[in-house]
Design an enzyme around this catalytic site. Structure first.
Site, short mmCIF file in Angstrom:
data_model
loop_
_atom_site.label_atom_id
_atom_site.label_comp_id
_atom_site.label_asym_id
_atom_site.label_seq_id
_atom_site.Cartn_x
_atom_site.Cartn_y
_atom_site.Cartn_z
N ASP A 62 -28.99 14.19 8.65
CA ASP A 62 -27.93 15.19 8.12
C ASP A 62 -27.00 15.52 9.39
O ASP A 62 -27.29 15.84 10.45
CB ASP A 62 -28.69 16.57 7.70
CG ASP A 62 -27.62 17.53 7.12
OD1 ASP A 62 -26.44 17.42 7.45
OD2 ASP A 62 -27.77 18.38 6.10
N TYR A 102 -17.19 20.72 4.83
CA TYR A 102 -16.58 22.08 5.02
C TYR A 102 -16.86 22.50 6.35
O TYR A 102 -16.04 23.72 6.64
CB TYR A 102 -16.88 23.09 4.01
CG TYR A 102 -18.05 23.26 3.77
CD1 TYR A 102 -18.79 24.40 4.52
CD2 TYR A 102 -18.88 22.92 2.65
CE1 TYR A 102 -20.26 24.57 4.28
CE2 TYR A 102 -20.36 23.33 2.38
CZ TYR A 102 -20.86 24.16 3.37
OH TYR A 102 -22.48 24.82 3.09
N LYS A 103 -17.32 21.66 7.33
CA LYS A 103 -17.31 22.43 8.78
C LYS A 103 -16.19 21.49 9.54
O LYS A 103 -15.29 21.94 9.60
CB LYS A 103 -18.69 21.96 9.21
CG LYS A 103 -19.67 22.93 8.59
CD LYS A 103 -21.06 22.86 8.48
CE LYS A 103 -21.87 23.75 7.60
NZ LYS A 103 -22.99 23.17 7.23
N ARG A 142 -23.58 32.60 17.57
CA ARG A 142 -23.16 31.09 17.68
C ARG A 142 -21.87 31.09 17.87
O ARG A 142 -20.88 31.54 16.99
CB ARG A 142 -23.45 30.47 16.18
CG ARG A 142 -23.13 28.85 16.32
CD ARG A 142 -24.02 28.28 14.94
NE ARG A 142 -23.23 28.70 13.89
CZ ARG A 142 -23.48 27.94 12.62
NH1 ARG A 142 -24.64 27.27 12.46
NH2 ARG A 142 -22.86 28.47 11.64
C1 LIG Z 1 -23.52 23.40 5.89
C2 LIG Z 1 -24.93 22.52 5.71
C3 LIG Z 1 -25.31 22.21 4.58
C4 LIG Z 1 -24.58 22.63 3.37
O1 LIG Z 1 -25.25 22.18 2.21
P1 LIG Z 1 -24.18 22.48 0.77
O2 LIG Z 1 -25.26 21.82 -0.18
O3 LIG Z 1 -23.19 21.48 1.08
O4 LIG Z 1 -23.96 23.68 0.90
C5 LIG Z 1 -26.48 21.34 4.41
N1 LIG Z 1 -27.15 21.08 5.44
C6 LIG Z 1 -26.72 21.28 6.67
C7 LIG Z 1 -27.53 20.99 7.99
C8 LIG Z 1 -25.73 22.03 7.04
O5 LIG Z 1 -25.09 22.43 8.04
#
Ligand SMILES: *Cc1c(COP(=O)(O)O)cnc(C)c1O
Length: 418
Positions: A212, A237-238, A386
């Protein structure tokens, strides 16, 4: 130490920071984002990346011109949009070429698809390994996949502040492991793993790795090809600035693509999508990991954010990221350790992503006060804060100002409250 001395040191740091802002090769990119309200400092890009200035115009043109006026032709030119934006993320931020990345659903669903595909490709093996540092949604998804396939999940214990010790992974790996799924950068501590080394360890027992990259992509350089990574997903979205709920990408190494079957077999993964055939026949390429019509409006927004990352270049992003991190860490040690903060992240900035996590016993009382001081950061209960110094839109002077606001607010709480 008296207040005036602290003000003195902070003032000197601010002066130096102004000089560094003036020399910053990425400084111009800050204007490519919609400004925060006057006086507000936004250091919460690890929760949601800022809005690029061009996104709303690009969306409006897309809606009015392509969708509104040009329906018929537009529809067919959108069909491969998830692949085109995937290729762009691959080139700018993932260290790999075209034909290995597609963008579609949210991270959770992308992770589900690849986790199922991976365990199906290792029949007879009963274990999935993850760690207690992995993001909660990932752990829920992996638990569900294991339950559906009669497998068990081994959750490695990590150190909350420094992340996974690879010896713990080594000790857990054997020929019964089908899949190892980890976050490259910890959402909590920011700990950054060594991708090549983990891949090697897992490959040695014949298992697959699913990364991930949500807190890493757009924040630290990633080399999927050179590290021989099998599978990966990452949030849009980050640090890719795609906006709330932006679709996520998935990556499948080319050599694995035609051997993996994902569980949500839809028409966008079919070899002859528009032939409307009665039976599913997966495309031999990365297209097979798609399911339905990609979210075209969201992809349009994501393309703008990814373009900014490409313009910056990941080497420059990393160089500035490290410089911001070192400044932040020095100021934290000088001004925030004395008022009760400790580091909840690896102490070496090169072993982190772009956020730094601090621990304070009063964090949940401090967080609303810090927000009221117009500093946006994230609070992870009970005691973590954070701070994300995203290189595309954070100034060195913002870092100084942020530490000063936290110092003042904390001092006031400690004097007035407990
Ligand atoms: C932000 C994030 C997600 C987001 O998951 P969505 O299903 O797109 O909402 C998943 N895994 C990690 C490690 C994240 O930081």
């Amino acid at each position: 130490m008296t207040d005036s001395q602290l003000t003195g040191t902070i003032a000197a740091a601010a002066e130096k920071a102004r000089a560094r802002d003036a020399e910053d090769v990425l400084a111009h990119l800050r204007d490519r984002f919609v400004p925060a309200p006057p006086g507000t400092i936004y250091l919460n890009g690890s929760s949601l990346g800022r809005l690029p200035a061009a996104t709303s115009g690009r969306l409006a043109r897309m809606v009015e011109e392509e969708w509104g006026s040009n329906l018929a032709e537009a529809r067919t030119q959108w069909l491969d949009l998830g692949e085109r934006i995937g290729d762009s993320i691959a080139r700018h931020a993932l260290g790999t070429g075209s034909g290995e990345v597609v963008v579609g659903e949210c991270t959770s669903v992308q992770l589900y698809k690849l986790a199922v595909a991976a365990v199906r490709a290792r029949p007879g093996r009963g274990t999935i390994i993850t760690s207690d540092d992995n993001f909660p949604t990932d752990r829920y998804i992996l638990d569900g996949v294991a339950a559906d396939h009669g497998m068990n999940v081994v959750t490695l214990s990590t150190h909350a502040d420094t992340g996974l010790d690879l010896d713990a992974l080594r000790a857990a790996l054997d020929e019964n492991v089908a899949l190892v799924s980890l976050s490259l950068v910890s959402y909590r501590s920011s700990a950054l793993l060594d991708m090549a080394e983990v891949n090697q360890l897992v490959h040695d027992v014949g298992a697959l790795v699913l990364w991930d990259l949500s807190h890493a992509v757009g924040a630290v350089p990633i080399e999927l090809e050179a590290t021989e990574t099998d599978l990966a997903v990452g949030s849009g979205y980050k640090h890719l600035y795609g906006g709330p709920g932006a679709p996520a990408f998935l990556y499948v190494r080319r050599g694995l693509q035609d051997r993996l079957r994902q569980p949500v077999q839809g028409w966008f993964g079919h070899r002859q999508q528009l032939a409307m055939l009665p039976a599913y026949d997966p495309d031999p390429t990365v297209r097979r990991f798609q399911t339905g019509f990609p979210p075209v409006l969201s992809l349009t927004a994501l393309a703008e954010g990814v373009g900014l990352v490409g313009e910056a270049g990941m080497d420059a992003v990393r160089a500035k990221g490290l410089a911001l991190a070192e400044l932040l860490q020095d100021l934290v040690a000088e001004h925030l350790f004395p008022v009760g903060y400790t580091l909840a992240s690896p102490p070496d900035a090169r072993r982190r992503g772009v956020h730094l996590t601090l621990r304070h016993p009063e964090a949940s009382r401090l967080h609303p006060l810090i927000s009221r001081a117009d500093l946006a950061i994230d609070h992870m209960p009970p005691d973590l804060l954070r701070l994300s110094t995203t290189p595309l839109n954070t100034r060195f002077t913002d870092v100084v100002e942020a530490v000063d606001r936290i110092r003042v607010v904390t001092g006031e709480l400690l004097v007035g409250g407990v």
